[in-house]
Design an enzyme around this catalytic site. Structure first.
Site, PDB file in Angstrom:
ATOM      1  N   TYR A  18      -4.333   3.584   7.559  1.00  0.00           N
ATOM      2  CA  TYR A  18      -5.907   2.330   8.087  1.00  0.00           C
ATOM      3  C   TYR A  18      -6.092   3.005   9.199  1.00  0.00           C
ATOM      4  O   TYR A  18      -6.248   4.318   9.248  1.00  0.00           O
ATOM      5  CB  TYR A  18      -5.207   1.084   7.835  1.00  0.00           C
ATOM      6  CG  TYR A  18      -3.941   0.660   7.314  1.00  0.00           C
ATOM      7  CD1 TYR A  18      -4.110   1.041   5.814  1.00  0.00           C
ATOM      8  CD2 TYR A  18      -3.019  -0.430   7.502  1.00  0.00           C
ATOM      9  CE1 TYR A  18      -3.127   0.107   5.239  1.00  0.00           C
ATOM     10  CE2 TYR A  18      -1.952  -1.135   6.645  1.00  0.00           C
ATOM     11  CZ  TYR A  18      -1.987  -0.489   5.140  1.00  0.00           C
ATOM     12  OH  TYR A  18      -1.055  -1.437   4.515  1.00  0.00           O
ATOM     13  N   LYS A  77      -0.012   3.198  -2.926  1.00  0.00           N
ATOM     14  CA  LYS A  77      -1.265   4.209  -3.184  1.00  0.00           C
ATOM     15  C   LYS A  77      -0.693   5.658  -2.985  1.00  0.00           C
ATOM     16  O   LYS A  77      -1.862   6.779  -3.723  1.00  0.00           O
ATOM     17  CB  LYS A  77      -1.685   3.541  -1.816  1.00  0.00           C
ATOM     18  CG  LYS A  77      -2.467   2.373  -2.183  1.00  0.00           C
ATOM     19  CD  LYS A  77      -3.407   1.911  -1.191  1.00  0.00           C
ATOM     20  CE  LYS A  77      -3.712   0.152  -1.194  1.00  0.00           C
ATOM     21  NZ  LYS A  77      -4.664   0.312  -0.177  1.00  0.00           N
ATOM     22  N   SER A 112       0.827  -1.757  -0.196  1.00  0.00           N
ATOM     23  CA  SER A 112      -0.049   0.064   0.009  1.00  0.00           C
ATOM     24  C   SER A 112       1.029   0.934  -0.454  1.00  0.00           C
ATOM     25  O   SER A 112      -0.128   1.677  -0.029  1.00  0.00           O
ATOM     26  CB  SER A 112      -1.272   0.529   1.131  1.00  0.00           C
ATOM     27  OG  SER A 112      -1.893  -0.734   0.529  1.00  0.00           O
ATOM     28  N   VAL A 129       1.348  -3.277   3.464  1.00  0.00           N
ATOM     29  CA  VAL A 129       1.351  -5.077   4.646  1.00  0.00           C
ATOM     30  C   VAL A 129       2.856  -6.127   4.354  1.00  0.00           C
ATOM     31  O   VAL A 129       3.233  -6.885   4.398  1.00  0.00           O
ATOM     32  CB  VAL A 129       0.375  -5.738   4.466  1.00  0.00           C
ATOM     33  CG1 VAL A 129      -1.356  -4.917   5.266  1.00  0.00           C
ATOM     34  CG2 VAL A 129       0.063  -6.180   2.642  1.00  0.00           C
ATOM     35  N   TYR A 137      -4.049  -2.955 -10.325  1.00  0.00           N
ATOM     36  CA  TYR A 137      -3.030  -2.566  -8.762  1.00  0.00           C
ATOM     37  C   TYR A 137      -2.571  -4.133  -8.168  1.00  0.00           C
ATOM     38  O   TYR A 137      -1.483  -3.201  -7.411  1.00  0.00           O
ATOM     39  CB  TYR A 137      -4.377  -2.633  -8.408  1.00  0.00           C
ATOM     40  CG  TYR A 137      -4.943  -2.686  -6.740  1.00  0.00           C
ATOM     41  CD1 TYR A 137      -4.527  -2.064  -6.112  1.00  0.00           C
ATOM     42  CD2 TYR A 137      -4.949  -4.146  -6.228  1.00  0.00           C
ATOM     43  CE1 TYR A 137      -4.630  -1.868  -4.906  1.00  0.00           C
ATOM     44  CE2 TYR A 137      -5.355  -3.933  -4.838  1.00  0.00           C
ATOM     45  CZ  TYR A 137      -5.130  -2.357  -4.136  1.00  0.00           C
ATOM     46  OH  TYR A 137      -5.028  -2.421  -2.587  1.00  0.00           O
TER      47      TYR A 137
HETATM   48  N1  GLN Z   1      -1.889  -5.302  -2.135  1.00  0.00           N
HETATM   49  C1  GLN Z   1      -3.111  -5.569  -0.900  1.00  0.00           C
HETATM   50  C2  GLN Z   1      -4.252  -5.529  -0.874  1.00  0.00           C
HETATM   51  O1  GLN Z   1      -5.087  -5.393  -1.933  1.00  0.00           O
HETATM   52  C3  GLN Z   1      -2.373  -3.616  -0.102  1.00  0.00           C
HETATM   53  C4  GLN Z   1      -2.701  -4.271   0.909  1.00  0.00           C
HETATM   54  C5  GLN Z   1      -2.016  -3.339   2.536  1.00  0.00           C
HETATM   55  O2  GLN Z   1      -0.694  -3.122   2.045  1.00  0.00           O
HETATM   56  N2  GLN Z   1      -2.134  -2.670   2.409  1.00  0.00           N
HETATM   57  O3  GLN Z   1      -4.559  -6.285   0.081  1.00  0.00           O
END
Ligand code: GLN
Length: 310
Positions: free
Chosen positions: A246, A73, A70, A264, A195
């Site tokens: 988050y 993002k 993430s 993550v 993605y």
């Molecule tokens: N690729 C992971 C997902 O879509 C990214 C989630 C994350 O890093 N919070 O679940």
């Protein structure tokens, strides 16, 4: 920004941060809902700091690549905002969600408009718009990371991307739901593919600190050219502070006091506006999905230095 007196010893601050990270040994768990991530060494730790003046410092495994997840993002959002014609904020909000990053519940009530660009639902919309604007959303993120870090080898890890796709039922559900509300411009399959490719980019703390530095430089890239107006960099930092960790964004702001984005894979990029970008990494995650070691390191770093946005 508050300053400490005397010369800055970044290396000493990083060692203080690493010592705090080491004290978290044994806490948390490596992400395994994407099976390819489960092989990460839970005890690995690295941290890098890239100053606005061009200095680079690192400790531990700061040059070892990990899955950015993430953290990507932040970069996909920035790249969409560089296109004048974007109308992103019609399709995604800017409020903290207070829900897990992969939650479906709010989308139903809020008519397929995700709360913010950093939960999975919002990031899928951002990837969709970046795909429309560039023709290859993940390639655009990868190229930007390569250019800012000077690392031409930085790339998507196809094993992680395939693992994400194979176990991506929640993301597929989110994307279909958003599409059912007419909030995707591209086919669901394309959005999910790009993605996963974007999340599966492998990069090091060094690479990500350098790539995040434009936010510390109020929108200026590594080569001195302007990526975006300072006002857009300010907006991204604001959304990072309120939504970047988050449903623990409040706790992260409380402990660290900086805008930041976690993933993550265990990485967190945090911004000291006007001073530096930092990236800390440790694969063991807390229940929310933030790296235990990276949060502890950033907490110790801002506590020892006195630097925060407050
Ligand atoms: N690729 C992971 C997902 O879509 C990214 C989630 C994350 O890093 N919070 O679940």
């Amino acid at each position: 920004m508050q300053m400490t007196s005397g010369p800055t010893d970044y290396q000493e601050l990083l060692h203080t941060a690493m010592a705090a990270a080491e004290r978290t040994a044994g806490q948390g768990r490596v992400a395994d809902y994407i099976p390819a991530l489960a092989t990460a060494d839970p005890n690995a730790f690295g941290m890098a700091l890239a100053t606005v003046d061009g200095d680079l410092h690192g400790v531990g495994d700061w040059e070892q690549s990990f899955s950015v997840q993430s953290v990507s993002k932040l970069f996909s959002l920035a790249l969409v905002l560089t296109h004048r014609e974007h109308q992103l904020w019609r399709g995604v909000g800017r409020e903290p969600s207070g829900n897990p990053f992969n939650s479906l519940v709010q989308l139903e009530k809020e008519n397929g408009i995700p709360r913010n660009p950093f939960i999975n639902a919002g990031a899928l919309v951002v990837t969709d718009r970046l795909q429309s604007l560039t023709g290859d959303a993940a390639g655009a993120v990868r190229d930007f990371l390569r250019q800012e870090s000077g690392n031409p080898l930085l790339d998507t890890d196809p094993v992680v991307a395939a693992s994400e796709a194979e176990h991506g039922h929640r993301n597929a559900a989110l994307a279909h739901f958003i599409a059912s509300h007419g909030n995707l411009e591209n086919p669901v399959e394309t959005v999910l593919d790009r993605y996963y490719a974007q999340c599966s980019i492998a990069a090091s703390c060094r690479d990500l600190a350098l790539a995040g530095r434009f936010l510390a430089r109020h929108g200026l890239r590594a080569d001195g050219s302007r990526l975006m107006p300072g006002s857009d960099a300010k907006r991204i930092n604001a959304v990072l502070l309120t939504c970047g960790a988050y449903d623990a964004a409040g706790e992260f702001a409380f402990r660290v006091g900086l805008p930041g984005k976690s993933g993550v894979g265990g990485g967190i990029v945090a911004i000291l506006p006007g001073r530096a970008a930092v990236c800390a990494w440790g694969p063991s995650l807390d229940k929310v999905g933030n790296s235990v070691a990276a949060v502890a390191a950033l907490d110790a770093f801002t506590t020892a230095s006195g630097w925060s946005v407050f």
